[in-house]
Scaffold this motif. Structure first.
Motif, PDB file in Angstrom:
ATOM      1  N   PHE B 339       0.841  -1.188   0.000  1.00  0.00           N
ATOM      2  CA  PHE B 339       0.000   0.000   0.000  1.00  0.00           C
ATOM      3  C   PHE B 339       0.884   1.249   0.000  1.00  0.00           C
ATOM      4  N   ARG B 340       1.901   1.189   0.811  1.00  0.00           N
ATOM      5  CA  ARG B 340       2.805   2.334   0.900  1.00  0.00           C
ATOM      6  C   ARG B 340       3.455   2.607  -0.459  1.00  0.00           C
ATOM      7  N   GLN B 341       3.944   1.557  -1.078  1.00  0.00           N
ATOM      8  CA  GLN B 341       4.564   1.707  -2.410  1.00  0.00           C
ATOM      9  C   GLN B 341       3.590   2.347  -3.387  1.00  0.00           C
ATOM     10  N   ALA B 413       7.294 -16.072 -10.658  1.00  0.00           N
ATOM     11  CA  ALA B 413       6.647 -15.437  -9.511  1.00  0.00           C
ATOM     12  C   ALA B 413       7.619 -14.610  -8.696  1.00  0.00           C
ATOM     13  N   SER B 414       8.902 -14.945  -8.784  1.00  0.00           N
ATOM     14  CA  SER B 414       9.847 -14.112  -8.046  1.00  0.00           C
ATOM     15  C   SER B 414      10.349 -12.975  -8.929  1.00  0.00           C
ATOM     16  N   GLY B 415       9.758 -12.829 -10.098  1.00  0.00           N
ATOM     17  CA  GLY B 415      10.089 -11.697 -10.952  1.00  0.00           C
ATOM     18  C   GLY B 415      11.422 -11.821 -11.649  1.00  0.00           C
ATOM     19  N   GLU B 416      11.932 -13.048 -11.746  1.00  0.00           N
ATOM     20  CA  GLU B 416      13.263 -13.229 -12.325  1.00  0.00           C
ATOM     21  C   GLU B 416      13.214 -13.539 -13.815  1.00  0.00           C
ATOM     22  N   ASP B 534       6.892  -8.385 -11.707  1.00  0.00           N
ATOM     23  CA  ASP B 534       7.257  -8.842 -10.373  1.00  0.00           C
ATOM     24  C   ASP B 534       6.012  -8.735  -9.498  1.00  0.00           C
ATOM     25  N   PRO B 535       5.461  -9.856  -9.074  1.00  0.00           N
ATOM     26  CA  PRO B 535       4.188  -9.795  -8.345  1.00  0.00           C
ATOM     27  C   PRO B 535       4.284  -9.015  -7.047  1.00  0.00           C
ATOM     28  N   ARG B 536       5.475  -8.886  -6.536  1.00  0.00           N
ATOM     29  CA  ARG B 536       5.589  -8.212  -5.249  1.00  0.00           C
ATOM     30  C   ARG B 536       5.350  -6.713  -5.370  1.00  0.00           C
ATOM     31  N   THR B 537       5.393  -6.205  -6.597  1.00  0.00           N
ATOM     32  CA  THR B 537       5.134  -4.778  -6.756  1.00  0.00           C
ATOM     33  C   THR B 537       3.641  -4.474  -6.853  1.00  0.00           C
ATOM     34  N   LEU B 538       2.844  -5.516  -6.969  1.00  0.00           N
ATOM     35  CA  LEU B 538       1.398  -5.303  -7.075  1.00  0.00           C
ATOM     36  C   LEU B 538       0.838  -4.830  -5.745  1.00  0.00           C
TER      37      LEU B 538
END
Lengths: 585, 670
Positions: B339-341, B413-416, B534-538
């Protein structure tokens, strides 16, 4: 025994003066002339000594080589020659007319090497590194002696010094190094006394297990210093752990996870708790929480019925799989159903019953110490795994040992369906361990189990006269044996002179480890001779009484003969013998 | 109670206050737990369904099982014919021993149902010798209850009817039972044939062979290694009695792969596990040869942890309404790193007003969250699908090394994966693809076409068909990048050899084909680029992806020995007290305040293999004792307790080498 005694006498008379003399010699090594002059006014003595060093000593050297430890014999004989008449060197050595010393030395050498071979055969593995060590020592000695020939006077001084020192007990292989002249120490590699630090674990293992690596002292705990049960509990009662609040905090931390664990159980997993410290408090609390949790659920609300949770203390002695299954069955199966007797059949029956009549919730089973010796044995883990894999069983267990996962192979592990949680509590294992008993076992003092000497006395008082007599015979025989062992091997005079000195029990213990105790046959014959019993049946009956009270132990030695002994140490045995002889009972 | 062996728990009388009350006023991490668990159950039920249908457990082996059943019924179909050999099935079940048991169980069920045979499984554990083997066989086959008291009742009856009574390992029992039940064959399965003694196997085969005229035996051997090594163990003589057929069971690796694509890499999954956790689970499968059940358990536990511990997971509930949520839920979302991102990105773009309303208004927040859950889920599904496309592409191109979907997905999934060598290599290969392979590739891709992969494959197919029709040669069409269209020209200039590459002149068709492939390539590349994010940026990735390794690893791969060693070597780590950190800043020094067992343990670590207890005691007394003679017995008591604990933990054992010595048996960290 006669010969040894006489020899000892000879030694005593011979060495009365020279001992002191040598003491003085060592005190003032640069000027060794004068003490000799006191004995032999002319300078002949010294010349002679030098002359003697050439021939007769070499014989003794050989014997010294042969048994590897007989070095302290060497300076003795050399000394003797100094103040005997120089004309008849062959007779000099034999005050009684026979060359006893040489023969004794030879004989004792053969005897010792035989004994050592026997010892090695009996002790097996442990002497293998000794053998290695021995080889080294022998090599070192040969080297040392070669040097000795060259610089003979100086070394002889050192040897005298060595001989002068109280020589402890030269017959055990591990201590053989002691007899070596101190002067030859320069051959030895200098070893730093502090072990290397920061080794990786495997290197540390090899470092600590290197042959002849560990040298430990010979100190022993005195019989009084270990506490017995009463003293232990008394001391423990007043003991407060300074980490009480921290331990409470740990418990509190773990207690926050109880709801999570109950959720995990609900989802069909089983739970295994591990970590240092007794986890009984946790399982108790968890059980209580689970009890309340179940109480709130459907079949129990607004009824008098209560959930049934099975608790098993795996650590308590003699817990069997059958106990566990019967208890679970009593919780899950109505009492009017007839159940099979055999554990395997019972398990089959139980699982089938649970599949056919599933209860409203799985039966919770709490097992404290699933890795206890009683539940570790072969079929138990498999059966528990079958039990745990059933959906109608919820297993919560604790494991104390660090290597408990080795109990289960992949298949069993899958069946158990465990979730593991680290619950280190630092709580003492009060119920799990009997500390006093464990330590006594660890130190081989199981005799203390029945209350030591007083306990034996108590038992003996309640037994008939001939039982007491038999016990007396056994104790006396055991004592005699230990003296013979000690006396026969230690050739020094110190054994009869100071039989209760610190070294004696050690000697006895080390030597007779494999041949400890009295042979069954021998004891029987002695008992018959003393009219204690008339038949072997009677003899057995008497022994059984002792066995029941754990007053004697028996073991088959390497030759297959049965040996009996009283599991006490030397001092206590002597005390017992006194009590028995003095009609204290 | 603590010294009783087994008992049924009863509530202690004193405890009146129920612990439930403490719970209500505690922290609100438990807030709306029932709702979350409800959501968990819904989601997991879906997954379980997928596992069931995909599975593996029933489906994957069904082909093999069918074969085995056919084999058995075929071998028993001619009962009149006198057989001279025992029909034998060699079931190569692979090295994952844990899955053998369930497999044979399922096999037994289908054999009993379909072939009408009796089925008995024997394991090496219960058959140490021939006699026990036979006893067990008879017991299981005739399902006779082997209770001694019942035997006594039965015996007179049997002996009076049929002459002398049979011993309990006589196969006559089975014969008698067979007379009553008339099964078409008796299937004896040895689950772990490697663990059986070779001599025992030979004896058993001999015996069965001699009974073959009376009892229709069929043997099944479970083999973990290979059929050849199994044959090597038997003598030629006993091999002559067997007539074997080999069956290969689907290996658990393949099953795991299927499960993975169904439960993790599928497009319909609402909650995914993250790359770290999936890598861990797959590694565990590989390293410890575990079975499918274990994989499912791991997945289930990941789901459980997600919903149990994370409040925002509530948003995964289907058609959740604003009124179902407490303000805390939004507060929780506002605390998420993603959320912060997201908000920071918005601020950079100058949308301060929107950020303000996100922070202030729960309603607006709710709308946004709902929106983003949809879009993020879409993105994740696209990613999964792209991984599937990539995997299928590689398969269609027959590229080596073979990379499993699971590892492709994990990397994606790790965006690699974007710009990774793997992807570049694949794309390069596509650039050079000849027409015959392209046709296959397009066919493979057509199956994947859908919401998450909207390339117009059929159009391409039509074009290529047209091109191929005009192609009159037999050779496939090639692109301009194909190596075969290059030729090497050597020229000698001033005694130096110059190598130069030249493109061969392309035919019209090849040119058209190159153009086609070029377009295909561009489209595919664009697709992969857009899909492999990169799913972590979602935003809300924490809600949609569970990727915490913390409870998962400890719970499935505990390190109990490490835990105990750590507790004893540095008790401060656990106790967190002020007193035990070391003396005068020296961390290594033993302080008297440490628990007694920890002190003794650390001295134990320093000593060699043999430990003199007397010296240990004096060292301990020097550290922990207060020098007062009177208190020595107290010190001794805790020393004894510490020593006993070391013994209990299995760190020391008695030594017989010297008096009062103990032997060290564990080295820290070894």
């Amino acid at each position: 025994m006669v010969s040894t005694k006489r020899r000892r006498d000879d030694d005593d008379t011979d060495e009365g003066t020279p001992r002191k003399l040598r003491a003085r010699i060592t005190e003032e090594p640069p000027d060794e002339y004068e003490p000799f002059e006191a004995q032999t006014p002319s300078r002949k003595g010294r010349a002679q000594q030098l002359a003697e060093n050439g021939t007769p000593r070499s014989i003794l050297k050989k014997t010294g080589l042969a048994n590897g430890i007989h070095i302290n014999g060497t300076p003795k004989s050399a000394r003797k020659l100094v103040f005997e008449t120089p004309t008849k060197p062959t007779k000099d050595e034999t005050p009684d007319g026979t060359p006893t010393i040489v023969r004794n030395a030879d004989r004792s050498a053969r005897r010792k090497s035989n004994r050592r071979i026997l010892e090695r055969a009996l002790n097996g593995a442990e002497s293998e590194d000794e053998a290695l060590e021995e080889g080294d020592i022998l090599a070192e000695q040969i080297l040392a002696e070669e040097e000795e020939e060259e610089e003979d006077e100086v070394v002889e001084q050192a040897q005298q010094a060595a001989a002068q020192e109280p020589i402890p007990v030269p017959e055990t292989p591990t201590k053989r190094g002691r007899g070596r002249p101190k002067g030859s120490g320069k051959v030895k590699k200098p070893r730093s006394p502090t072990p290397p630090t920061e080794l990786p674990p495997h290197e540390e293992y090899f470092w600590q297990n290197r042959p002849g690596g560990t040298k430990t002292s010979n100190n022993t705990l005195s019989a009084q210093s270990l506490l017995n049960h009463d003293e232990y509990f008394q001391a423990m009662q007043s003991y407060r752990d300074r980490h009480e609040p921290e331990m409470q905090f740990l418990l509190e931390l773990h207690s926050r996870a109880y709801d999570q664990w109950i959720f995990e159980l609900d989802e069909g997993f089983n739970i295994c708790l591990y970590g240092y410290g007794s986890k009984r408090t946790i399982t108790e609390d968890l059980t209580a929480r689970l009890y309340h949790h179940l109480l709130e659920q459907v079949p129990y609300t607004a009824t008098k019925k209560t959930p049934r949770i099975v608790v098993i203390n795996g650590y308590s002695a003699g817990t069997t799989i059958k106990d566990i299954l019967t208890t679970i069955a009593s919780a899950a199966v109505p009492t009017n159903v007839k159940m099979p007797n055999q554990p395997t059949a019972l398990l089959d029956f139980l699982l089938e019953y649970l599949s056919n009549n599933p209860s409203s919730h799985p039966v919770p089973v709490v097992i404290n110490s699933i890795d206890s010796p009683y539940l570790r044995k072969s079929p138990n883990p498999t059966m528990l795994a079958r039990l745990a894999s059933h959906p109608c069983i919820n297993l919560i267990c604790t494991a104390d040992t660090p290597n408990f996962p080795l109990l289960w192979d992949v298949g069993l592990k899958t069946q158990y369906k465990f979730l593991f949680h680290d619950t280190t509590t630092f709580a003492p294992y009060d119920a799990e361990i009997d500390a006093v008993e464990t330590v006594n076992d660890l130190l081989g003092r199981s005799g203390r189990r029945m209350g030591g000497r007083d306990g034996v006395g108590f038992v003996l008082r309640s037994l008939p006269e001939n039982a007491r007599e038999l016990f007396r015979i056994l104790v006396m025989e055991q004592l005699t044996l230990s003296f013979v062992d000690g006396g026969g091997l230690g050739e020094d005079e110190d054994i009869p002179a100071t039989p209760r000195s610190k070294k004696v029990p050690q000697t006895k213990h080390v030597v007779s480890e494999s041949s400890q105790g009295v042979e069954y046959r021998v004891l029987y014959h002695k008992a018959v001779e003393a009219f204690v019993c008339s038949s072997e049946v009677g003899f057995r009956t008497l022994l059984k009484e002792f066995h029941d009270h754990q007053m004697i132990e028996s073991r088959k030695d390497a030759m297959g003969t049965e040996r009996l002994w009283v599991p006490f140490r030397q001092e206590e045995l002597e005390g017992l013998a006194e009590d028995l002889a003095g009609d204290a009972f | 109670m603590e010294h009783q062996r087994c008992y049924i728990y009863e509530l202690p009388k004193t405890e009146e206050r129920s612990p439930k009350r403490q719970r209500t006023n505690r922290y609100n991490a438990q807030a709306q737990l029932p709702e979350r668990l409800q959501t968990y159950r819904e989601l997991w039920a879906q997954q379980e369904e997928r596992i069931q249908e995909q599975d593996t457990l029933e489906k994957a082996d069904s082909a093999v099982q069918g074969k085995i059943v056919n084999f058995i019924s075929a071998s028993s179909s001619m009962p009149d014919e006198r057989k001279s050999v025992i029909p034998t099935g060699l079931i190569v079940a692979g090295p994952s021993i844990a899955s053998h048991g369930p497999f044979f169980e399922r096999l037994g069920r289908s054999i009993k149902e379909d072939a009408g045979s009796a089925y008995v499984v024997l394991t090496s554990g219960e058959c140490p010798n021939l006699k026990t083997l036979l006893k067990n066989l008879i017991k299981k086959a005739t399902s006779r209850v082997d209770d001694d008291d019942e035997d006594d009742l039965d015996r007179p009856a049997t002996s009076s009817k049929h002459g002398p009574k049979l011993l309990n390992y006589d196969l006559g029992h089975i014969q008698e039972w067979n007379k009553r039940n008339r099964v078409s064959s008796i299937v004896v399965a040895l689950q772990d044939s490697e663990a059986f003694d070779a001599g025992l196997l030979v004896d058993m085969i001999d015996l069965f062979h001699s009974w073959l005229d009376r009892l229709p035996f069929v043997l099944l051997f479970g083999i973990a290694t290979s059929a050849e090594s199994f044959e090597d163990r038997l003598s030629g003589n006993s091999l002559r009695y067997l007539e074997g057929e080999k069956f290969d069971v689907t290996q658990s690796d393949d099953i795991i792969e299927k499960l993975f694509s169904a439960t993790v890499a599928s497009t319909h999954v609402r909650l995914r596990i993250g790359p770290n956790i999936s890598r861990r689970m797959l590694d565990r499968q590989k390293d410890h040869v575990q079975n499918t059940q274990d994989f499912c358990d791991g997945l289930k536990y990941a789901y459980m942890s997600h919903f149990y511990a994370s409040y925002p997971s509530l948003f995964l509930k289907e058609d959740i309404a604003f009124k179902d949520l407490s303000p805390d839920a939004f507060e929780a979302v506002r605390n998420l790193p993603s959320f912060r991102q997201w908000v920071e990105k918005k601020l950079e773009q100058g949308q301060a007003q929107e950020v303000r309303s996100l922070l202030n208004s729960n309603e607006y927040m709710f709308e946004q969250v709902m929106l983003h859950i949809k879009s993020s889920q879409q993105a994740l599904s696209t990613l999964s699908h792209a991984a599937q496309v990539l995997s299928n592409t590689r398969e269609a191109l027959q590229m080596s090394p073979k990379v499993r979907l699971s590892s492709i997905w994990t990397r994606a999934a790790s965006g690699e994966l974007s710009n990774s060598p793997l992807l570049r290599e694949t794309m390069l290969c596509i650039k050079k693809i000849p027409s015959d392979k392209l046709v296959l590739l397009l066919a493979a891709m057509q199956q994947l076409e859908g919401d998450y992969f909207s390339m117009d494959i059929s159009l391409l197919q039509k074009e290529i068909d047209k091109l191929l029709q005009t192609n009159d040669t037999n050779a496939p069409l090639r692109t301009q990048h194909d190596v075969r269209n290059d030729n090497l020209r050597t020229t000698v200039v001033a005694q130096k050899v110059l190598l130069s590459k030249h493109k061969a002149a392309l035919s019209e068709q090849d040119k058209a084909y190159s153009d086609l492939v070029g377009r295909f390539y561009d489209k595919l590349e664009a697709y992969f680029d857009s899909a492999f994010i990169d799913p972590r940026t979602l935003f809300l990735s924490e809600v949609l992806v569970y990727d915490l390794k913390s409870p998962h690893t400890e719970v499935f791969q505990p390190k109990p020995r490490f835990a105990i060693e750590r507790a004893l070597a540095s008790p401060h780590d656990y106790l967190g007290c002020d007193c035990c950190t070391g003396v005068d800043g020296n961390e290594a020094a033993l302080s008297a305040t440490q628990p007694a067992t920890a002190i003794v343990y650390q001295m134990y670590l320093e000593s060699g293999t043999l430990i003199n207890v007397s010296d240990l005691w004096s060292a301990f007394n020097a550290i922990a004792g207060d020098g007062d003679e009177e208190n020595e017995s107290k010190t001794m008591a805790i020393f004894q307790r510490a020593l006993a604990e070391l013994k209990y933990l299995g760190l020391v054992k008695p030594s017989r080498k010297k008096t009062d010595h103990i032997t060290k048996i564990m080295w820290k960290g070894l």
